[in-house]
Design a protein around this motif. Structure first.
Motif, PDB file in Angstrom:
ATOM      1  N   LEU A 126      21.943  39.212  43.160  1.00  0.00           N
ATOM      2  CA  LEU A 126      22.221  38.481  44.406  1.00  0.00           C
ATOM      3  C   LEU A 126      20.949  37.874  44.986  1.00  0.00           C
ATOM      4  O   LEU A 126      20.978  36.774  45.544  1.00  0.00           O
ATOM      5  CB  LEU A 126      22.907  39.408  45.411  1.00  0.00           C
ATOM      6  CG  LEU A 126      24.253  39.982  44.962  1.00  0.00           C
ATOM      7  CD1 LEU A 126      24.831  40.887  46.031  1.00  0.00           C
ATOM      8  CD2 LEU A 126      25.225  38.877  44.584  1.00  0.00           C
ATOM      9  N   THR A 127      19.831  38.570  44.831  1.00  0.00           N
ATOM     10  CA  THR A 127      18.544  38.024  45.275  1.00  0.00           C
ATOM     11  C   THR A 127      18.224  36.757  44.496  1.00  0.00           C
ATOM     12  O   THR A 127      17.728  35.779  45.066  1.00  0.00           O
ATOM     13  CB  THR A 127      17.427  39.072  45.101  1.00  0.00           C
ATOM     14  OG1 THR A 127      17.753  40.217  45.899  1.00  0.00           O
ATOM     15  CG2 THR A 127      16.075  38.523  45.508  1.00  0.00           C
ATOM     16  N   ALA A 128      18.524  36.758  43.205  1.00  0.00           N
ATOM     17  CA  ALA A 128      18.290  35.565  42.379  1.00  0.00           C
ATOM     18  C   ALA A 128      19.183  34.409  42.823  1.00  0.00           C
ATOM     19  O   ALA A 128      18.760  33.249  42.815  1.00  0.00           O
ATOM     20  CB  ALA A 128      18.528  35.884  40.900  1.00  0.00           C
TER      21      ALA A 128
ATOM     22  N   PRO B  21      24.841  24.478  38.688  1.00  0.00           N
ATOM     23  CA  PRO B  21      26.144  25.152  38.589  1.00  0.00           C
ATOM     24  C   PRO B  21      26.305  26.000  37.327  1.00  0.00           C
ATOM     25  O   PRO B  21      26.750  27.142  37.404  1.00  0.00           O
ATOM     26  CB  PRO B  21      27.156  23.995  38.620  1.00  0.00           C
ATOM     27  CG  PRO B  21      26.447  22.897  39.340  1.00  0.00           C
ATOM     28  CD  PRO B  21      25.003  23.028  38.926  1.00  0.00           C
ATOM     29  N   ALA B  22      25.920  25.459  36.184  1.00  0.00           N
ATOM     30  CA  ALA B  22      26.044  26.225  34.940  1.00  0.00           C
ATOM     31  C   ALA B  22      25.152  27.461  34.981  1.00  0.00           C
ATOM     32  O   ALA B  22      25.552  28.555  34.563  1.00  0.00           O
ATOM     33  CB  ALA B  22      25.693  25.353  33.742  1.00  0.00           C
ATOM     34  N   PHE B  23      23.936  27.293  35.510  1.00  0.00           N
ATOM     35  CA  PHE B  23      23.026  28.438  35.633  1.00  0.00           C
ATOM     36  C   PHE B  23      23.639  29.525  36.510  1.00  0.00           C
ATOM     37  O   PHE B  23      23.613  30.709  36.160  1.00  0.00           O
ATOM     38  CB  PHE B  23      21.674  27.987  36.203  1.00  0.00           C
ATOM     39  CG  PHE B  23      20.817  29.127  36.665  1.00  0.00           C
ATOM     40  CD1 PHE B  23      20.212  29.981  35.749  1.00  0.00           C
ATOM     41  CD2 PHE B  23      20.625  29.366  38.017  1.00  0.00           C
ATOM     42  CE1 PHE B  23      19.435  31.053  36.188  1.00  0.00           C
ATOM     43  CE2 PHE B  23      19.852  30.426  38.456  1.00  0.00           C
ATOM     44  CZ  PHE B  23      19.258  31.273  37.539  1.00  0.00           C
ATOM     45  N   LEU B  24      24.190  29.145  37.658  1.00  0.00           N
ATOM     46  CA  LEU B  24      24.759  30.138  38.570  1.00  0.00           C
ATOM     47  C   LEU B  24      25.956  30.863  37.953  1.00  0.00           C
ATOM     48  O   LEU B  24      26.099  32.080  38.117  1.00  0.00           O
ATOM     49  CB  LEU B  24      25.165  29.486  39.894  1.00  0.00           C
ATOM     50  CG  LEU B  24      24.017  29.196  40.854  1.00  0.00           C
ATOM     51  CD1 LEU B  24      24.499  28.371  42.038  1.00  0.00           C
ATOM     52  CD2 LEU B  24      23.364  30.489  41.333  1.00  0.00           C
TER      53      LEU B  24
ATOM     54  N   LEU C 294      25.828  34.880  37.373  1.00  0.00           N
ATOM     55  CA  LEU C 294      26.785  35.801  37.989  1.00  0.00           C
ATOM     56  C   LEU C 294      27.575  36.584  36.952  1.00  0.00           C
ATOM     57  O   LEU C 294      27.801  37.794  37.110  1.00  0.00           O
ATOM     58  CB  LEU C 294      27.708  35.049  38.939  1.00  0.00           C
ATOM     59  CG  LEU C 294      27.024  34.533  40.202  1.00  0.00           C
ATOM     60  CD1 LEU C 294      27.953  33.620  40.986  1.00  0.00           C
ATOM     61  CD2 LEU C 294      26.543  35.684  41.067  1.00  0.00           C
ATOM     62  N   LEU C 295      27.973  35.912  35.881  1.00  0.00           N
ATOM     63  CA  LEU C 295      28.714  36.621  34.837  1.00  0.00           C
ATOM     64  C   LEU C 295      27.822  37.607  34.089  1.00  0.00           C
ATOM     65  O   LEU C 295      28.173  38.775  33.918  1.00  0.00           O
ATOM     66  CB  LEU C 295      29.348  35.624  33.865  1.00  0.00           C
ATOM     67  CG  LEU C 295      30.522  34.818  34.420  1.00  0.00           C
ATOM     68  CD1 LEU C 295      30.948  33.747  33.438  1.00  0.00           C
ATOM     69  CD2 LEU C 295      31.689  35.749  34.748  1.00  0.00           C
TER      70      LEU C 295
ATOM     71  N   ALA D 251      19.331  33.081  27.140  1.00  0.00           N
ATOM     72  CA  ALA D 251      19.465  34.541  27.234  1.00  0.00           C
ATOM     73  C   ALA D 251      20.685  34.901  28.080  1.00  0.00           C
ATOM     74  O   ALA D 251      21.461  35.801  27.714  1.00  0.00           O
ATOM     75  CB  ALA D 251      18.194  35.148  27.816  1.00  0.00           C
ATOM     76  N   LEU D 252      20.866  34.205  29.188  1.00  0.00           N
ATOM     77  CA  LEU D 252      22.046  34.449  30.026  1.00  0.00           C
ATOM     78  C   LEU D 252      23.328  34.141  29.265  1.00  0.00           C
ATOM     79  O   LEU D 252      24.300  34.904  29.328  1.00  0.00           O
ATOM     80  CB  LEU D 252      21.978  33.612  31.310  1.00  0.00           C
ATOM     81  CG  LEU D 252      20.904  34.006  32.322  1.00  0.00           C
ATOM     82  CD1 LEU D 252      20.811  32.950  33.426  1.00  0.00           C
ATOM     83  CD2 LEU D 252      21.175  35.381  32.910  1.00  0.00           C
ATOM     84  N   LEU D 253      23.321  33.042  28.536  1.00  0.00           N
ATOM     85  CA  LEU D 253      24.483  32.679  27.731  1.00  0.00           C
ATOM     86  C   LEU D 253      24.771  33.760  26.686  1.00  0.00           C
ATOM     87  O   LEU D 253      25.936  34.135  26.465  1.00  0.00           O
ATOM     88  CB  LEU D 253      24.248  31.324  27.046  1.00  0.00           C
ATOM     89  CG  LEU D 253      25.390  30.783  26.193  1.00  0.00           C
ATOM     90  CD1 LEU D 253      26.632  30.554  27.030  1.00  0.00           C
ATOM     91  CD2 LEU D 253      24.950  29.495  25.514  1.00  0.00           C
TER      92      LEU D 253
END
Length: 145
Positions: A14-16, A73-76, A80-81, A128-130
């Motif tokens: 959430l901080t991110a 948007p894609a980053f967020l 979150l996921l 990495a998130l993906l």
């Protein structure tokens, strides 16, 4: 069905998210607005008109911000996921991504577009998130009856 439990480490996710909004919607626009005033690029022009004495530099600043907003948007969604399942790793990836975004913005804003590549390491963090989201999807699919 998988159950999601939130812990203290989710606070970093959430901080991110908050940092993302502050960087993209306050810090970057501040620089665009300042450039708009000092370089005299007035509304309704989104970019400096052709032939303007600061055309290249202003357009680089504006484009750096615009590109960041296009990718936000894609980053967020990924943050979150991924952060729901892997909060520590996702938070670290988000910090790396945001650092890359800041370097990208500052480098591109120099008026020398080729310098924007200095922040390119942000893409590794996004990948990495993906990967985290993909792994979680695989885990959920494997647990299906």
């Amino acid at each position: 069905m998988a159950e999601l439990q939130l812990g203290l480490e989710h606070g970093w996710v959430l901080t991110a998210v908050v940092a993302t909004v502050l960087i993209h919607h306050y810090w970057m626009p501040y620089h665009v607005i300042s450039a708009r005033k000092t370089m005299e690029v007035f509304y309704p022009h989104l970019y400096a008109p052709p032939g303007h004495k600061h055309e290249k530099r202003f357009n680089c600043i504006q484009r750096a911000h615009q590109n960041s907003l296009e990718n936000q948007p894609a980053f967020l969604v990924l943050l979150l996921l991924a952060g729901a399942r892997f909060p520590k790793s996702a938070s670290i990836a988000a910090a790396v991504y945001l650092l890359g975004r800041i370097i990208y913005f500052l480098s591109y804003s120099s008026g020398r577009p080729s310098r924007r590549h200095r922040g390119a390491f942000m893409h590794a963090a996004n990948l990495a998130l993906l990967g985290m989201v993909g792994r979680w999807a695989w885990e959920l699919l494997q647990s299906a009856p």
